[in-house]
Design an enzyme around this catalytic site. Sequence first.
Site, PDB file in Angstrom:
ATOM      1  N   SER A  76       0.839  -1.198   0.000  1.00 42.86           N
ATOM      2  CA  SER A  76       0.000   0.000   0.000  1.00 42.86           C
ATOM      3  C   SER A  76       0.873   1.247   0.000  1.00 42.86           C
ATOM      4  O   SER A  76       2.071   1.182   0.266  1.00 42.86           O
ATOM      5  CB  SER A  76      -0.889   0.005   1.234  1.00 42.86           C
ATOM      6  OG  SER A  76      -0.117   0.387   2.361  1.00 42.86           O
ATOM      7  N   LYS A  77       0.238   2.375  -0.280  1.00 47.62           N
ATOM      8  CA  LYS A  77       1.018   3.615  -0.328  1.00 47.62           C
ATOM      9  C   LYS A  77       1.618   3.931   1.040  1.00 47.62           C
ATOM     10  O   LYS A  77       2.666   4.552   1.131  1.00 47.62           O
ATOM     11  CB  LYS A  77       0.178   4.766  -0.857  1.00 47.62           C
ATOM     12  CG  LYS A  77      -1.066   5.080  -0.065  1.00 47.62           C
ATOM     13  CD  LYS A  77      -1.817   6.215  -0.739  1.00 47.62           C
ATOM     14  CE  LYS A  77      -3.047   6.574   0.066  1.00 47.62           C
ATOM     15  NZ  LYS A  77      -3.934   7.482  -0.617  1.00 47.62           N
TER      16      LYS A  77
END
Length: 512
Positions: free
Chosen positions: A262-263
Amino acid sequence: MSKEVRLRFAPSPTGPLHMGGVRTALFNYLFAKKHEGTMILRIEDTDQTRFVPGAEAYIKESLSWTGIEFDEGVGEKGNFGPYKQSQRRDIYAKYIQELLKNGKAYYAFDTPESLDKIRKEHEAKGERFMYNHQTRLRLDNSLNMSEKELNEGLEKGDDYVIRFKIEANKEVKMNDLIRGEVRVNSNTLDDKVLMKSDGLPTYHLANIIDDHLMQISHVIRGEEWLPSLPLHYLLYEAFGWDKPQFAHLPLIMKPVGKGKLSKRDGAKMGFPVFPMEWKDPKTGEIYAGYKEDGYFQESFVNLLALLGWNPGTEQEVFTMDELIQIFDLSRVNKSGAKFDPEKAKWFQHQHLQAKSTDALLDLFMPILQEKLGYIIEGKAIRNYSKKVIDLLKERATFMKDFWEQGQFFYVAPQEYAPKAVKKQWKSQTPELMAEVKEVLQAIKNWEAGNIKEKISEWITSKEIGFGKVMQPLRLSLVGDLKGPDLFVILEMLGKDESLHRIENALTKLSNQ
Ligand code: GLU
């Protein structure tokens, strides 16, 4: 392959494209190119509630930086346009009528509140509510209305959606080019909404209509779409259309722990998750990008290609053209691909090593000018910088490393690394450095080999350790204890500059 090979990448402009999205685009591109097919860019922007300004431009720019080119689609020519779904409303409206006419879809007037209430009632009984063959005959939809009632409802302008009427207890047998046969019973599926109350189609409807009309032969997309595949199969069947072939790519997983990348992982662990820097228009948060972090386009392509695919040999470093030659869906793994940020750097290192000195020089000159704050041109600086590049290349990963590791070739040290000073600048050092200066001063043939000979002779005659002289000398010239061969540095800097730097160090360090 008999049918024409036509692939599409179909992002939704709901945010920046994550590296997983770029990998999907890349695998589509490699497959299309390998089979001399057509690559299409379609923008799936029917979900207006999730529209993010700037996302479409970001996606296009990122794909272009990655080197993924489109033959057809938004911003390109093509006979199947428009390629933006928000401009295709009429097309979807026509096809949804067909489903309604054939009894494959129906109007549903249930309000979100009423559905919520039913959902809660089910939950209270420990059940999960599904809008399907079991419940639809008790709900507020056209299956339970006379034609008159329906027309009245429509005329009144009541809010409605159009749902897909999924056949009960049907075994949907699917084929995925990566996963093989997948079977799902239709009883596990809801009567999905195909058209929303705003008159725009949902992803599912628009996606399959467009894939059909644009004559897509292969759908290559992320694993997160696998659960939608039975619905897509049933939609193709409801229309009586041939299906494309499907391939669902494995997820890209976090470097440590479980779950998909994920970011947040990138921000936490200090590596980019996006192809290019992205500034969130709502929060103003900035997310790092491979491009701005100094990765070459070819390194990014290479590291993405090996996330979930392998060539079946030991080779790991590839150019785009090589990948096009050997890419094969049969070598795509089923299980998630763990992302390793160190390996990402390794690819960058390899691609930097593969570049010629001249190519690196062209990339280095703008950095140099920016750092120095003035423009320098000419053969002399180019030749000098080529030498710098050759000396530092082996240990460099990013272009910025040439400046970080070699700025002393251009500017005299302003400061001296405190730890190094403490360790190497002793009480007897000034005296020794003053003598070294004299030895250097006397050298006529200013060339590394000769300088080395003269300095070595002198050190031997003094009967002192090599390090006692070489380390403070390095400190004087470089400002730290790093850098390539010191005699080469001396030769490169030239006699005057070298003597000047020793003088400087003597002044600055001896008065501490
Ligand atoms: N618009 C979808 C997405 O953003 C496309 C999925 C597909 O390729 O079918 O991921």
